[in-house]
Design a protein around this motif. Structure first.
Motif, short mmCIF file in Angstrom:
data_model
loop_
_atom_site.label_atom_id
_atom_site.label_comp_id
_atom_site.label_asym_id
_atom_site.label_seq_id
_atom_site.Cartn_x
_atom_site.Cartn_y
_atom_site.Cartn_z
N SER A 2 41.56 57.02 109.62
CA SER A 2 40.90 57.32 108.36
C SER A 2 39.50 57.90 108.55
N ALA A 3 38.85 57.64 109.68
CA ALA A 3 37.51 58.21 109.90
C ALA A 3 37.53 59.72 109.82
N TRP A 4 38.61 60.33 110.28
CA TRP A 4 38.72 61.79 110.23
C TRP A 4 39.04 62.29 108.82
N ALA A 5 39.56 61.40 107.99
CA ALA A 5 39.95 61.81 106.64
C ALA A 5 38.83 61.61 105.62
N LYS A 6 37.89 60.72 105.93
CA LYS A 6 36.81 60.42 104.99
C LYS A 6 35.65 61.40 105.16
N ALA A 59 34.49 57.64 116.47
CA ALA A 59 35.61 57.14 115.66
C ALA A 59 36.54 58.31 115.30
N PRO A 60 37.85 58.06 115.32
CA PRO A 60 38.55 56.80 115.52
C PRO A 60 39.07 56.57 116.94
N VAL A 61 38.45 57.20 117.95
CA VAL A 61 38.83 56.92 119.33
C VAL A 61 38.63 55.44 119.61
N CYS A 62 39.62 54.82 120.23
CA CYS A 62 39.53 53.38 120.48
C CYS A 62 38.41 53.07 121.47
N LYS A 63 37.79 51.93 121.29
CA LYS A 63 36.64 51.55 122.09
C LYS A 63 36.99 51.54 123.57
N GLY A 64 36.25 52.32 124.35
CA GLY A 64 36.45 52.37 125.79
C GLY A 64 37.56 53.30 126.25
N CYS A 65 38.29 53.92 125.34
CA CYS A 65 39.41 54.77 125.74
C CYS A 65 38.96 56.04 126.45
#
Length: 287
Positions: free
Chosen positions: A107-111, A46-52
């Motif tokens: 937000s995953a990188w900010a939390k 996260a927050p890389v989009c699923k499958g990207c």
């Protein structure tokens, strides 16, 4: 991805648009001893989009260009941000750390927690690059190559490894579309997959920079002037590649592929091969 950025000191004169798209595929060093193949480490948490991460891994595992085939890089995946610093330490020379496309919500990188972009993890990436590592950021991965991310909900210190700011076009939306690009190394004009990507503004700094791709001015659904789409920066002994568009995109990226979409995945392969070469940013010439 919507961002609010402070004013920037813009680089007034760019270095000449010089690059060489021929990476050294030698498997032996100057001593004649075999050299371990480089690794392309792709972050898929996260927050890389699923499958990207998959289209990038496909390019590495089944390269089509002679430049990337000659280097025969290994593909690896890391899914926890807290594991990135240790994973970087285990990489051979000339390896690349890749952050592909992300969700709009960073937000995953900010939390807090294992996915947080902490000062220690940022420092580890900077130190690795300064010593000769390579970084490639695509779309969201390009946005966090700047010093700080900020939107209308939260902000966090980002990687600060490229002398630029990355922002959305005015009146941007997240609808997928084709953006027309001009690719300087080969003087190629084409349409690239784009979804809430960024346009870059260069900043004054000691880093060397090469502009590889420019958005062409658009009068379409999101009117905008031309701007920087793809660039490379020096960072100590390392290199940083950033792209606001998805050069890895093939026709299966789209729910309904546009009739005029022609993928140019070879450009990303050649960019990776160039990153893994010994060529320094700002040297060489166009092929």
């Amino acid at each position: 991805m919507r961002m609010i950025l402070a004013g920037a000191a813009v680089l007034s004169s760019f270095l000449p648009y010089q690059t060489v798209w021929a990476a050294s595929g030698a498997s032996k060093g100057q001593s004649g001893k075999s050299v371990e193949a480089p690794v392309v480490l792709v972050y898929a948490g996260a927050p890389v989009c699923k499958g990207c991460e998959e289209p990038v891994l496909d390019l590495i595992r089944q390269p089509r260009t002679p430049e990337l085939k000659a280097l025969a890089p290994e593909a690896r995946v890391v899914r926890q941000w807290s594991e990135v610093p240790q994973a970087l330490k285990a990489l051979p020379a000339r390896s690349i750390f890749v952050i592909p496309g992300t969700d709009d919500d960073l937000s995953a990188w900010a939390k807090g927690g294992s996915q947080a972009m902490t000062p220690a993890s940022i420092q580890a990436i900077q130190d690795w690059l300064r010593a000769g590592g390579r970084y490639a950021g695509i779309c969201g991965g390009a946005i966090v190559a700047q010093a700080r991310y900020q939107d209308d909900k939260f902000a966090f210190n980002a990687l600060n490894i490229a002398a630029m700011e990355a922002d959305n076009f005015p009146n941007e939306d997240a609808v997928e579309r084709i953006e027309k690009l001009y690719w300087l190394p080969t003087k190629l004009e084409f349409g690239a997959y784009f979804q809430a990507g960024s346009v870059m503004t260069l900043l004054l700094g000691e880093e060397r920079v090469e502009i590889l791709g420019k958005y062409l001015a658009s009068a379409g659904k999101v009117p905008h002037p031309e701007g920087i789409a793809v660039a490379q920066f020096s960072y100590g002994q390392g290199k940083v590649f950033v792209s606001g568009v998805h050069l890895e995109a093939t026709r299966d990226f789209w729910n309904k592929p546009p009739a005029d979409f022609v993928p140019h995945t070879e450009l990303l392969e050649m960019a990776f091969a160039d990153l893994m070469s010994d060529r320094q940013i700002g040297t060489g010439r166009f092929r």
